[in-house]
Scaffold this motif. Structure first.
Motif, PDB file in Angstrom:
ATOM      1  N   ALA A 178      25.388 102.223 -19.847  1.00 14.22           N
ATOM      2  CA  ALA A 178      26.071 101.233 -20.678  1.00 14.22           C
ATOM      3  C   ALA A 178      25.177 100.773 -21.833  1.00 14.22           C
ATOM      4  O   ALA A 178      23.987 100.518 -21.647  1.00 14.22           O
ATOM      5  CB  ALA A 178      26.481 100.033 -19.834  1.00 14.22           C
ATOM      6  N   LEU A 179      25.779 100.661 -23.010  1.00 14.13           N
ATOM      7  CA  LEU A 179      25.101 100.148 -24.199  1.00 14.13           C
ATOM      8  C   LEU A 179      25.913  98.972 -24.724  1.00 14.13           C
ATOM      9  O   LEU A 179      27.091  99.118 -25.047  1.00 14.13           O
ATOM     10  CB  LEU A 179      24.999 101.233 -25.275  1.00 14.13           C
ATOM     11  CG  LEU A 179      24.218 102.499 -24.897  1.00 14.13           C
ATOM     12  CD1 LEU A 179      24.371 103.551 -25.983  1.00 14.13           C
ATOM     13  CD2 LEU A 179      22.750 102.174 -24.667  1.00 14.13           C
ATOM     14  N   VAL A 180      25.284  97.817 -24.806  1.00 16.76           N
ATOM     15  CA  VAL A 180      25.970  96.595 -25.234  1.00 16.76           C
ATOM     16  C   VAL A 180      25.537  96.279 -26.655  1.00 16.76           C
ATOM     17  O   VAL A 180      24.362  95.976 -26.908  1.00 16.76           O
ATOM     18  CB  VAL A 180      25.637  95.426 -24.283  1.00 16.76           C
ATOM     19  CG1 VAL A 180      26.340  94.157 -24.749  1.00 16.76           C
ATOM     20  CG2 VAL A 180      26.046  95.782 -22.854  1.00 16.76           C
ATOM     21  N   MET A 181      26.486  96.332 -27.594  1.00 18.80           N
ATOM     22  CA  MET A 181      26.160  96.118 -29.008  1.00 18.80           C
ATOM     23  C   MET A 181      27.370  95.588 -29.766  1.00 18.80           C
ATOM     24  O   MET A 181      27.769  96.136 -30.793  1.00 18.80           O
ATOM     25  CB  MET A 181      25.645  97.423 -29.632  1.00 18.80           C
ATOM     26  CG  MET A 181      26.504  98.641 -29.362  1.00 18.80           C
ATOM     27  SD  MET A 181      25.891 100.140 -30.198  1.00 18.80           S
ATOM     28  CE  MET A 181      24.401 100.462 -29.299  1.00 18.80           C
ATOM     29  N   THR A 182      27.976  94.537 -29.249  1.00 17.89           N
ATOM     30  CA  THR A 182      29.167  93.999 -29.902  1.00 17.89           C
ATOM     31  C   THR A 182      28.776  93.121 -31.088  1.00 17.89           C
ATOM     32  O   THR A 182      27.606  92.874 -31.364  1.00 17.89           O
ATOM     33  CB  THR A 182      30.027  93.175 -28.920  1.00 17.89           C
ATOM     34  OG1 THR A 182      29.441  91.886 -28.740  1.00 17.89           O
ATOM     35  CG2 THR A 182      30.171  93.881 -27.580  1.00 17.89           C
ATOM     36  N   HIS A 183      29.796  92.601 -31.764  1.00 25.41           N
ATOM     37  CA  HIS A 183      29.593  91.750 -32.934  1.00 25.41           C
ATOM     38  C   HIS A 183      29.317  90.296 -32.540  1.00 25.41           C
ATOM     39  O   HIS A 183      29.082  89.448 -33.403  1.00 25.41           O
ATOM     40  CB  HIS A 183      30.849  91.784 -33.818  1.00 25.41           C
ATOM     41  CG  HIS A 183      32.070  91.240 -33.138  1.00 25.41           C
ATOM     42  ND1 HIS A 183      32.695  91.908 -32.093  1.00 25.41           N
ATOM     43  CD2 HIS A 183      32.770  90.082 -33.324  1.00 25.41           C
ATOM     44  CE1 HIS A 183      33.730  91.194 -31.689  1.00 25.41           C
ATOM     45  NE2 HIS A 183      33.798  90.087 -32.409  1.00 25.41           N
ATOM     46  N   ASP A 184      29.340  90.004 -31.232  1.00 26.44           N
ATOM     47  CA  ASP A 184      29.310  88.621 -30.744  1.00 26.44           C
ATOM     48  C   ASP A 184      28.272  88.495 -29.631  1.00 26.44           C
ATOM     49  O   ASP A 184      28.393  89.137 -28.590  1.00 26.44           O
ATOM     50  CB  ASP A 184      30.711  88.276 -30.232  1.00 26.44           C
ATOM     51  CG  ASP A 184      30.840  86.841 -29.751  1.00 26.44           C
ATOM     52  OD1 ASP A 184      29.806  86.177 -29.531  1.00 26.44           O
ATOM     53  OD2 ASP A 184      31.988  86.385 -29.561  1.00 26.44           O
ATOM     54  N   HIS A 185      27.229  87.665 -29.846  1.00 26.69           N
ATOM     55  CA  HIS A 185      26.178  87.509 -28.837  1.00 26.69           C
ATOM     56  C   HIS A 185      26.720  86.957 -27.521  1.00 26.69           C
ATOM     57  O   HIS A 185      26.259  87.361 -26.436  1.00 26.69           O
ATOM     58  CB  HIS A 185      25.060  86.594 -29.373  1.00 26.69           C
ATOM     59  CG  HIS A 185      24.136  87.283 -30.317  1.00 26.69           C
ATOM     60  ND1 HIS A 185      22.837  86.903 -30.519  1.00 26.69           N
ATOM     61  CD2 HIS A 185      24.326  88.375 -31.113  1.00 26.69           C
ATOM     62  CE1 HIS A 185      22.271  87.693 -31.406  1.00 26.69           C
ATOM     63  NE2 HIS A 185      23.151  88.588 -31.787  1.00 26.69           N
ATOM     64  N   HIS A 198      27.832  95.436 -11.389  1.00 25.53           N
ATOM     65  CA  HIS A 198      28.621  96.656 -11.192  1.00 25.53           C
ATOM     66  C   HIS A 198      27.728  97.723 -10.564  1.00 25.53           C
ATOM     67  O   HIS A 198      26.760  98.180 -11.185  1.00 25.53           O
ATOM     68  CB  HIS A 198      29.166  97.127 -12.536  1.00 25.53           C
ATOM     69  CG  HIS A 198      30.237  98.174 -12.431  1.00 25.53           C
ATOM     70  ND1 HIS A 198      29.983  99.460 -12.026  1.00 25.53           N
ATOM     71  CD2 HIS A 198      31.573  98.112 -12.676  1.00 25.53           C
ATOM     72  CE1 HIS A 198      31.107 100.155 -12.037  1.00 25.53           C
ATOM     73  NE2 HIS A 198      32.084  99.367 -12.422  1.00 25.53           N
ATOM     74  N   SER A 199      28.063  98.161  -9.362  1.00 27.28           N
ATOM     75  CA  SER A 199      27.202  99.084  -8.619  1.00 27.28           C
ATOM     76  C   SER A 199      27.168 100.486  -9.213  1.00 27.28           C
ATOM     77  O   SER A 199      26.248 101.256  -8.936  1.00 27.28           O
ATOM     78  CB  SER A 199      27.673  99.174  -7.160  1.00 27.28           C
ATOM     79  OG  SER A 199      29.008  99.642  -7.093  1.00 27.28           O
ATOM     80  N   GLY A 200      28.153 100.842 -10.022  1.00 23.03           N
ATOM     81  CA  GLY A 200      28.208 102.200 -10.548  1.00 23.03           C
ATOM     82  C   GLY A 200      27.490 102.398 -11.862  1.00 23.03           C
ATOM     83  O   GLY A 200      27.529 103.494 -12.428  1.00 23.03           O
ATOM     84  N   VAL A 201      26.822 101.363 -12.379  1.00 21.41           N
ATOM     85  CA  VAL A 201      26.147 101.461 -13.670  1.00 21.41           C
ATOM     86  C   VAL A 201      24.723 101.986 -13.473  1.00 21.41           C
ATOM     87  O   VAL A 201      23.934 101.412 -12.730  1.00 21.41           O
ATOM     88  CB  VAL A 201      26.120 100.093 -14.386  1.00 21.41           C
ATOM     89  CG1 VAL A 201      25.315 100.167 -15.669  1.00 21.41           C
ATOM     90  CG2 VAL A 201      27.545  99.631 -14.677  1.00 21.41           C
ATOM     91  N   ALA A 202      24.403 103.092 -14.143  1.00 26.04           N
ATOM     92  CA  ALA A 202      23.079 103.704 -13.988  1.00 26.04           C
ATOM     93  C   ALA A 202      22.024 103.001 -14.816  1.00 26.04           C
ATOM     94  O   ALA A 202      20.866 102.902 -14.401  1.00 26.04           O
ATOM     95  CB  ALA A 202      23.145 105.180 -14.377  1.00 26.04           C
ATOM     96  N   SER A 203      22.385 102.518 -16.000  1.00 28.30           N
ATOM     97  CA  SER A 203      21.418 101.834 -16.861  1.00 28.30           C
ATOM     98  C   SER A 203      22.160 100.919 -17.820  1.00 28.30           C
ATOM     99  O   SER A 203      23.349 101.117 -18.092  1.00 28.30           O
ATOM    100  CB  SER A 203      20.564 102.842 -17.645  1.00 28.30           C
ATOM    101  OG  SER A 203      21.334 103.477 -18.657  1.00 28.30           O
ATOM    102  N   ILE A 204      21.440  99.920 -18.321  1.00 24.80           N
ATOM    103  CA  ILE A 204      22.026  98.948 -19.255  1.00 24.80           C
ATOM    104  C   ILE A 204      21.080  98.784 -20.432  1.00 24.80           C
ATOM    105  O   ILE A 204      19.902  98.450 -20.260  1.00 24.80           O
ATOM    106  CB  ILE A 204      22.244  97.574 -18.582  1.00 24.80           C
ATOM    107  CG1 ILE A 204      23.115  97.713 -17.328  1.00 24.80           C
ATOM    108  CG2 ILE A 204      22.885  96.592 -19.568  1.00 24.80           C
ATOM    109  CD1 ILE A 204      23.167  96.444 -16.483  1.00 24.80           C
TER     110      ILE A 204
END
Length: 288
Positions: A178-185, A198-204
């Motif tokens: 997952a990559l978090v880069m929205t327009h809103d902090h 979320h248990s299925g997320v490999a990296s954030i």
């Protein structure tokens, strides 16, 4: 049963990084429905071409879909598999021949990337990832975020409902990066909160500065995430030392970092179908 030939189906499924199994007749003895070299392609909801029909083919399709189901659970189901089908004994068909099948499972994308936000960096990043054998799941909460983008068979665009983030994440495949880069902090922080649970997320990965991440940590701790959980978040994202603040420069650094996140494959001395298995199924020695 689709009217599409196996090779046509294989082409578009490979191009779209969609999960499928290629079944090939590699041995035939006695009276059999098809000859060696006959093939069919099986997906979770379709079959392309035929191995001759009958109960034997239904058994082959069931074996293929078992492999596909295992791959969606994150299990190693992509090793080629040989299966013997004595048509009288195993398949209950009166022709009485013997068929050996090779099952090759293609789990689809080698890696799944979930990108949250369709800003300048994401728009530079997605074209870099699209040619790779990966699948991109792209989310944005704005109605017109994807309006001007060219469609791609390996990029799925979704509108993100801010009130149903957990529901959106529930549809992601196992081991997604997952990559978090929205327009809103504030939206970024809510996303990181849900992703950490979320248990299925490999990296954030979180775009931004170290000070941005420092400001996130207190509310995330108050939400119940301990130091071990918070250490899973990479912020800023991108390979260390890449530098550059232009969207394309940041995108290049992120793409390079994603390449480093692939698990290192442990190479055993023998991979795929074992010689002993081949001899058992075919009754023939492996040529050396």
């Amino acid at each position: 049963m689709s009217a599409e030939t196996w090779h046509s189906a294989l082409h578009h499924l490979q191009a779209g990084a969609a999960p499928h199994v290629l079944i090939s007749v590699v041995g035939a003895e006695g009276s059999t429905p098809r000859e060696p070299g006959a093939k069919m392609v099986v997906t979770a909801d379709a079959c392309h071409d035929t191995l001759g029909g009958g109960h034997f083919e239904y058994q082959a399709i069931a074996c293929a879909r078992e492999m596909l189901t295992a791959s969606t659970r994150g299990e190693q189901a992509t090793t080629p598999r040989l299966e013997a089908f004595p048509l009288g004994g195993r398949s209950g068909q009166c022709c009485g021949g013997h068929v050996s099948l090779l099952f090759e499972c293609f789990a689809g994308a080698e890696k799944h990337i979930a990108i949250f936000g369709a800003g300048h960096v994401a728009q530079a990043l997605v074209p870099l990832l699209a040619p790779l054998p990966w699948r991109v799941h792209w989310f944005d909460s704005r109605d017109d975020a994807f309006a001007a983008l060219a469609p791609s068979s390996r990029v799925d665009c979704h509108r993100l409902d801010e009130n149903a983030i957990a529901m959106a994440l529930a549809g992601l495949p196992h081991d997604v990066h997952a990559l978090v880069m929205t327009h809103d902090h504030a939206q970024d922080r809510r996303l990181v909160d849900v992703l950490l649970s979320h248990s299925g997320v490999a990296s954030i990965g979180l775009i931004g500065s170290q000070s941005k991440w420092a400001s996130f940590q207190r509310p995330l701790r108050e939400a119940g995430h301990d130091a071990t959980a918070l250490s899973r978040v990479r912020c800023p994202i991108g390979v260390p030392g890449a530098g550059g603040k232009r969207p394309y420069e940041i995108a290049l650094a992120i793409a390079a970092e994603l390449l480093t996140l692939a698990p290192t494959e442990a190479h055993a001395p023998q991979r795929g179908v074992m010689p002993a298995t081949w001899r058992h199924v075919t009754g023939q020695d492996v040529c050396l």
